[in-house]
Write an enzyme that holds these catalytic residues in place. Structure first.
Site: not given
Lengths: 256, 223
Positions: B93, B199, B201
């Site tokens: 990001c 992202h 994650e």
């Protein structure tokens, strides 16, 4: 292509998931984190944990649960209920939440939207709004009034005007919950959702009324919603996230 | 720097992951995503605390405060040095955006320049129907870089951003995504640097696979 999101909402009461009907009567349906992990594996795009007793008990949302959820989930999740100020927002985000949902607090103290957006980024700040259909008037031209404190207290404020103001103040997303259709399972409030979605340039989540996949298709298409929130459909009515998404894809709605 | 092969293998063992904490957002979800893969990353707040191993360079927030945070902790020099040394580095990001040159955010911010190019905002006029920030799940068409082993074409990942990278060289673009009239670079890379605008994650199984692949990227060649 940006995909439409399926969001599963878990109402948490004393650490357990419950599902209410029109804010009255709640049935226990399971452990929030276990359920969230299951929905995540089943294809939910996002989760919402709503601590429905925190406000009344004057406490922040259950941070241990937030931390457990952050450990278990590989998709974004929002926490709401009991957020009293920016310090509570910070605590929830640090515990691992991606976003915080503000509802009554934002109406009573709208500056919290700005403070939160400045401190954490507007993508973390979700405005939850409960709206109820009323006769259109000069004060409420859209015919939808904002209600707070779990739907018990009318505010005299127009839902569309409030949505615009909240976005100007810092809200990065709006979850539009229609009081009249919530828990009734006969479909989302399409008009309300479309009015809000067309009035702001942040994503809008439709909430309240899902009973079958066609309802999601309708609100994502005719309601112009970016995401559809479900609860009882997957908690108690036997639908799976994968099944709902397959139905949406068959209807031509782009989903993950 | 030259070293014995045995040393190089040890240095880039998949279990040595350092996350740079430079005050740009909350790193909890990045840390937990690696923990779900059985790796316990070290979070450091100063370049002096870096020992060796893979570097994860996440970040949420604005380019201006991000660069300030990097410099204050000596991470700008660390990233330059380790990129030159061939250390696997993953930007996420804002971390990705700061790898490029000039960013149009905050009135113009000079990035690290480790990948030639600029960072520009989405232009709402190009598609009045879209919402900014670009938030939600979107698909990635990748070029088959090792970071995407086992990830199908058009798999969806979770994005939240208003600016995007525009690398000068096509060779630095590892994947693209469509939004707001742009077919923008959602994955970039150069040498041992890789970076995603999305992202990983928070991107379910596909995101976990990208992180797993990052752990398997090779470090500097032995010589």
């Amino acid at each position: 292509m940006l995909l439409k999101r399926l969001i599963v909402c878990l109402d948490v009461r004393n650490g357990r998931v419950t599902k209410g009907v029109r804010f009255k009567g709640n049935v226990d349906v399971g452990d929030p984190v276990d359920m969230a992990a299951r929905y995540c594996a089943d294809g939910a795009d996002e989760m919402v944990f709503y601590d429905i007793t925190a406000s009344a008990e004057h406490r922040c949302c259950d941070l241990d649960m937030v931390a457990r959820a952050a450990r278990a989930l590989s998709i974004p999740f929002t926490v709401g209920g009991g957020i009293r100020d920016a310090a509570d927002m910070r605590a929830a985000l640090l515990a691992g939440a991606d976003k915080v949902s503000l509802n009554s607090l934002a109406v009573l103290h709208p500056e919290v939207l700005t403070v939160g957006a400045k401190a954490f980024g507007r993508q973390c700040v979700v405005l939850g709004m409960d709206a109820k259909r009323v006769p259109a008037s000069s004060a409420i031209p859209s015919g939808y009034e904002i209600v707070i404190r779990g739907g018990r207290e009318p505010t005299g404020r127009d839902a569309v005007a409030w949505a615009k103001e909240a976005v100007d103040r810092g809200a990065g997303e709006i979850c539009v919950n229609a009081i009249d259709t919530d828990g009734v399972r006969e479909g989302y409030e399409l008009t309300l959702t479309r009015l809000i979605s067309d009035a702001v340039r942040v994503p809008v989540i439709a909430s309240g009324g899902a009973g079958k996949p066609e309802h999601l298709t309708a609100v994502l298409r005719e309601g112009h919603a970016d995401a559809a929130l479900v609860a009882s459909m997957v908690h108690t009515m036997g639908y799976t996230c994968a099944g709902i998404k397959a139905a949406l894809a068959a209807d031509g709605i782009p989903v993950r | 720097m030259r070293g014995p092969c045995r040393g190089a293998l040890l240095v880039y063992s998949m279990h040595m992951v350092t996350i740079l904490d430079y005050g740009a957002g909350n790193l909890t979800s990045v840390r937990l995503a690696f923990e779900r893969l059985g790796v316990t990353p070290r979070l450091i707040t100063s370049a002096d605390d870096y020992v060796r191993g893979r570097i994860v360079f996440p970040g949420v927030g604005s380019a201006g405060s991000g660069m300030e945070g990097l410099r204050a902790r000596g991470f700008d020099a660390l990233l330059r040095r380790e990129a030159a040394a061939g250390t696997p580095i993953l930007g996420i990001c804002l971390g990705m955006q700061l790898l490029l040159g000039m960013s149009a955010e905050d009135g113009g911010v000079e990035g690290l320049g480790l990948i030639a190019g600029e960072v520009v905002p989405f232009d709402e006029a190009k598609d009045p129907s879209v919402k900014i920030p670009h938030m939600g799940w979107n698909t990635v068409r990748h070029i088959g870089h090792p970071l995407f082993v086992g990830v199908p074409q058009d798999a969806a990942f979770y994005f939240v951003h208003s600016f995007f990278a525009r690398p000068q060289a096509d060779a630095d673009v590892l994947g693209r995504t469509d939004y707001c009239g742009e077919n923008f670079a959602s994955v970039v890379g150069h040498g041992s640097l890789v970076a995603t605008q999305f992202h990983p994650e928070r991107s379910g199984a596909a995101g976990a696979q990208v992180l797993r692949n990052f752990l398997n990227l090779e470090g500097p060649a032995c010589s």
